[in-house]
Motif scaffolding. Structure first.
Motif, PDB file in Angstrom:
ATOM      1  N   GLY A  84      -4.482  10.999  10.685  1.00  0.00           N
ATOM      2  CA  GLY A  84      -3.695  11.125  11.529  1.00  0.00           C
ATOM      3  C   GLY A  84      -3.490  11.768  12.592  1.00  0.00           C
ATOM      4  O   GLY A  84      -2.717  11.545  13.519  1.00  0.00           O
ATOM      5  N   LEU A  85      -4.905  12.560  12.930  1.00  0.00           N
ATOM      6  CA  LEU A  85      -4.967  13.631  14.434  1.00  0.00           C
ATOM      7  C   LEU A  85      -5.111  12.095  15.354  1.00  0.00           C
ATOM      8  O   LEU A  85      -5.046  12.704  16.900  1.00  0.00           O
ATOM      9  N   THR A  86      -5.706  11.148  15.624  1.00  0.00           N
ATOM     10  CA  THR A  86      -5.606  10.686  16.911  1.00  0.00           C
ATOM     11  C   THR A  86      -4.045   9.449  16.879  1.00  0.00           C
ATOM     12  O   THR A  86      -4.059   8.819  15.591  1.00  0.00           O
ATOM     13  N   ASP A  87      -4.595   8.433  17.728  1.00  0.00           N
ATOM     14  CA  ASP A  87      -3.597   8.066  18.314  1.00  0.00           C
ATOM     15  C   ASP A  87      -4.088   6.432  17.465  1.00  0.00           C
ATOM     16  O   ASP A  87      -2.618   6.045  16.684  1.00  0.00           O
ATOM     17  N   ASP A  88      -4.826   6.047  17.492  1.00  0.00           N
ATOM     18  CA  ASP A  88      -5.304   4.929  17.332  1.00  0.00           C
ATOM     19  C   ASP A  88      -6.204   4.899  16.003  1.00  0.00           C
ATOM     20  O   ASP A  88      -7.096   4.628  15.808  1.00  0.00           O
TER      21      ASP A  88
ATOM     22  N   ALA B 242       0.936  -0.979  -0.325  1.00  0.00           N
ATOM     23  CA  ALA B 242      -0.066   0.104   0.132  1.00  0.00           C
ATOM     24  C   ALA B 242       0.479   1.170   0.211  1.00  0.00           C
ATOM     25  O   ALA B 242       1.902   1.308   0.827  1.00  0.00           O
ATOM     26  N   GLU B 243       0.705   2.066  -0.483  1.00  0.00           N
ATOM     27  CA  GLU B 243       1.257   3.763  -0.638  1.00  0.00           C
ATOM     28  C   GLU B 243       0.710   4.749   0.172  1.00  0.00           C
ATOM     29  O   GLU B 243       0.791   5.481  -0.417  1.00  0.00           O
ATOM     30  N   MET B 244      -1.084   3.922   0.057  1.00  0.00           N
ATOM     31  CA  MET B 244      -1.473   5.257   0.995  1.00  0.00           C
ATOM     32  C   MET B 244      -2.257   4.423   2.501  1.00  0.00           C
ATOM     33  O   MET B 244      -2.412   3.456   2.546  1.00  0.00           O
ATOM     34  N   SER B 245      -2.981   5.957   3.242  1.00  0.00           N
ATOM     35  CA  SER B 245      -3.021   5.115   4.506  1.00  0.00           C
ATOM     36  C   SER B 245      -4.985   5.536   4.029  1.00  0.00           C
ATOM     37  O   SER B 245      -5.690   6.607   3.763  1.00  0.00           O
ATOM     38  N   ASN B 246      -6.213   4.387   3.569  1.00  0.00           N
ATOM     39  CA  ASN B 246      -6.853   4.347   3.459  1.00  0.00           C
ATOM     40  C   ASN B 246      -8.078   2.945   3.475  1.00  0.00           C
ATOM     41  O   ASN B 246      -7.312   2.036   3.604  1.00  0.00           O
ATOM     42  N   GLY B 247      -9.210   3.309   3.069  1.00  0.00           N
ATOM     43  CA  GLY B 247      -9.837   1.987   2.821  1.00  0.00           C
ATOM     44  C   GLY B 247     -10.848   2.182   2.430  1.00  0.00           C
ATOM     45  O   GLY B 247     -11.337   2.985   1.663  1.00  0.00           O
ATOM     46  N   SER B 248     -12.300   0.987   2.145  1.00  0.00           N
ATOM     47  CA  SER B 248     -13.478   0.648   1.515  1.00  0.00           C
ATOM     48  C   SER B 248     -14.104  -0.490   1.617  1.00  0.00           C
ATOM     49  O   SER B 248     -13.368  -1.563   2.085  1.00  0.00           O
ATOM     50  N   ALA B 249     -15.404  -0.430   1.451  1.00  0.00           N
ATOM     51  CA  ALA B 249     -16.144  -1.011   1.257  1.00  0.00           C
ATOM     52  C   ALA B 249     -16.930  -0.811   0.357  1.00  0.00           C
ATOM     53  O   ALA B 249     -17.745   0.115  -0.247  1.00  0.00           O
ATOM     54  N   GLN B 250     -17.608  -2.518   0.565  1.00  0.00           N
ATOM     55  CA  GLN B 250     -18.490  -2.388  -0.702  1.00  0.00           C
ATOM     56  C   GLN B 250     -19.403  -3.539  -0.103  1.00  0.00           C
ATOM     57  O   GLN B 250     -19.206  -4.447  -0.030  1.00  0.00           O
ATOM     58  N   VAL B 251     -21.241  -3.269  -1.363  1.00  0.00           N
ATOM     59  CA  VAL B 251     -21.661  -4.093  -0.709  1.00  0.00           C
ATOM     60  C   VAL B 251     -22.170  -4.846  -1.640  1.00  0.00           C
ATOM     61  O   VAL B 251     -23.507  -6.297  -1.537  1.00  0.00           O
ATOM     62  N   MET B 252     -21.539  -4.826  -2.941  1.00  0.00           N
ATOM     63  CA  MET B 252     -22.207  -5.404  -4.277  1.00  0.00           C
ATOM     64  C   MET B 252     -20.692  -5.903  -4.946  1.00  0.00           C
ATOM     65  O   MET B 252     -20.074  -4.978  -5.340  1.00  0.00           O
ATOM     66  N   PRO B 253     -20.519  -7.379  -5.402  1.00  0.00           N
ATOM     67  CA  PRO B 253     -22.107  -8.282  -5.361  1.00  0.00           C
ATOM     68  C   PRO B 253     -21.633  -9.358  -3.513  1.00  0.00           C
ATOM     69  O   PRO B 253     -22.761  -9.844  -3.830  1.00  0.00           O
ATOM     70  N   TYR B 254     -20.680  -8.988  -3.058  1.00  0.00           N
ATOM     71  CA  TYR B 254     -20.378  -9.145  -1.819  1.00  0.00           C
ATOM     72  C   TYR B 254     -20.413  -8.207  -0.762  1.00  0.00           C
ATOM     73  O   TYR B 254     -18.932  -7.577  -1.211  1.00  0.00           O
ATOM     74  N   ASN B 255     -20.683  -8.899   0.474  1.00  0.00           N
ATOM     75  CA  ASN B 255     -19.576  -7.478   1.647  1.00  0.00           C
ATOM     76  C   ASN B 255     -18.374  -7.377   1.401  1.00  0.00           C
ATOM     77  O   ASN B 255     -18.209  -9.141   1.861  1.00  0.00           O
ATOM     78  N   LEU B 256     -18.011  -6.759   1.110  1.00  0.00           N
ATOM     79  CA  LEU B 256     -16.742  -6.934   1.012  1.00  0.00           C
ATOM     80  C   LEU B 256     -15.380  -5.407   1.380  1.00  0.00           C
ATOM     81  O   LEU B 256     -16.003  -5.063   1.222  1.00  0.00           O
TER      82      LEU B 256
END
Length: 275
Positions: free
Chosen positions: A65-69, A36-50
Motif C-alpha cells: 500500500g505504499l503507492t497510490d495506484d 476477498a480478505e486480503m490484497s493480493n493476486g496470482s498468475a498461472q500458465v498451466m493448464p491455461y493462462n489465468l
C-alpha cells in the motif's frame, strides 16, 4: 475495480508485449472473486493462462500500500508473470504447436527471477511499485550491510532471516533493475533465451546475454547497491519522537515504522511486531 482493471490493461499490456516481443498464446483469463480478505493476486500458465485479482485495498502502511495506484501495480505485476512464464520460442515453440503448451521452460525459474522481473516492471513509472519506496530500499540496504545476509544469490528464494520470502521480490527486483540499467534489453534477452532452453541452464543464459555468470553479477550488484544507497544509513521512516516511544506507547498508534536498537518495529492495526 473491474472497470479500473480493464482500463489499466488497455493502457499497459501493449508496452509489456513490445518490450518482451511476445504475446501470450491462447489469450489470458482474468478472474475477480466476489469476496476477498486480503490484497493480493496470482498468475498461472498451466493448464491455461489465468490471473486472479483480489479486490481488497491494502493497509496504507503495508508494503503493497505504499503507492497510490495499488490496483495498477497489482495488475501489471501479474500480467508480466503471464507474459514471461508463457513465453516459448525456437524448437520448443515448434514442439508446442504439436503437443500444446505443456512445456514452458520459463515456468521453471528461481523465484527471485520470476518475482523480481514482475516487481521491476511494476516500478518502472516514477513513484510506483515497491522498488521506488525508500522504506524498501532502506530495508535491503540494512540487510546487505550484514555480511552474512545472502552473500550468494542462491538464498534469495527463501532466506532464513528477515525479510524472508520478500527477498525474492525486493532483492530480486533491485538486482534485475541494476542489470537492465547496465545493459538495456537484458531481461528481454534472458527470457527469450530461456524460452528455448532446457531447464536449469540459467548460468549459460546469463553468459549469452551478459558475458557473466549469475554469481558474478550478483556480487557486483550487491557491492554497487550498498555504495549507491549509503545515504540511507541514518534513514528513519518516521520522526524522532516516534522512534523514542516505548512499547506501551506503540500500542496506542494505528500504524507506523521505527528502528530501535537495530530492530525494525512495525505497527499495524495496534499490533506490534518485531523482526
Amino acid at each position: 475495480f473491474l472497470n479500473r482493471s480493464k482500463l489499466i490493461l488497455e493502457n499497459e499490456i501493449s508496452k509489456i508485449h513490445k518490450y518482451f516481443q511476445y504475446r501470450p498464446q491462447g489469450g489470458v483469463h482474468i478472474r475477480i472473486p466476489d469476496y476477498a480478505e486480503m490484497s493480493n493476486g496470482s498468475a498461472q500458465v498451466m493448464p491455461y493462462n489465468l490471473i486472479e485479482l483480489l479486490d481488497f485495498k491494502p493497509e496504507k502502511h503495508s508494503y503493497l500500500g505504499l503507492t497510490d495506484d495499488w490496483i495498477s501495480n497489482l495488475i501489471i505485476h501479474e500480467y508480466v508473470h503471464i507474459v514471461t512464464l508463457d513465453m516459448t520460442s525456437g524448437w520448443i515453440d515448434n514442439l508446442r504447436s504439436v503437443i500444446g503448451g505443456i512445456i514452458k521452460p520459463n515456468g521453471i525459474s528461481p523465484r527471485w527471477l520470476s518475482e523480481g522481473v514482475a516487481t521491476w516492471w511494476e516500478s518502472i513509472e516514477p513513484g510506483q511499485g515497491r522498488l521506488n519506496q525508500d522504506i524498501i530500499k532502506w530495508e535491503v540496504y540494512k540487510a546487505f550491510k550484514n555480511a552474512d545476509f545472502c552473500d550468494s544469490f542462491s538464498c534469495l528464494d527463501e532466506p532464513l532471516v528477515y525479510p524472508y520470502g520478500s527477498a525474492a521480490y525486493w532483492v530480486g527486483g533491485f538486482f534485475l533493475k541494476y542489470l537492465e540499467e547496465q545493459k538495456p534489453g537484458f531481461l528481454r534477452c534472458i527470457y527469450k533465451e530461456k524460452s528455448s532452453s532446457l531447464p536449469f541452464t540459467l548460468n549459460s543464459v546469463f553468459v549469452r546475454c551478459r558475458s557473466t555468470k549469475v554469481a558474478e553479477a550478483f556480487y557486483e550488484f550487491r557491492r554497487n547497491f550498498i555504495e549507491e544507497n549509503a545515504n540511507l544509513k541514518n534513514y528513519c521512516p518516521v520522526n524522532e519522537k516516534f522512534c523514542k516511544m516505548d512499547k506501551l506507547q506503540y500500542a496506542n498508534l494505528s500504524s507506523g515504522y521505527c528502528e530501535s536498537s537495530n530492530t525494525l518495529i512495525y505497527i499495524i492495526n495496534n499490533v506490534v511486531g518485531r523482526n
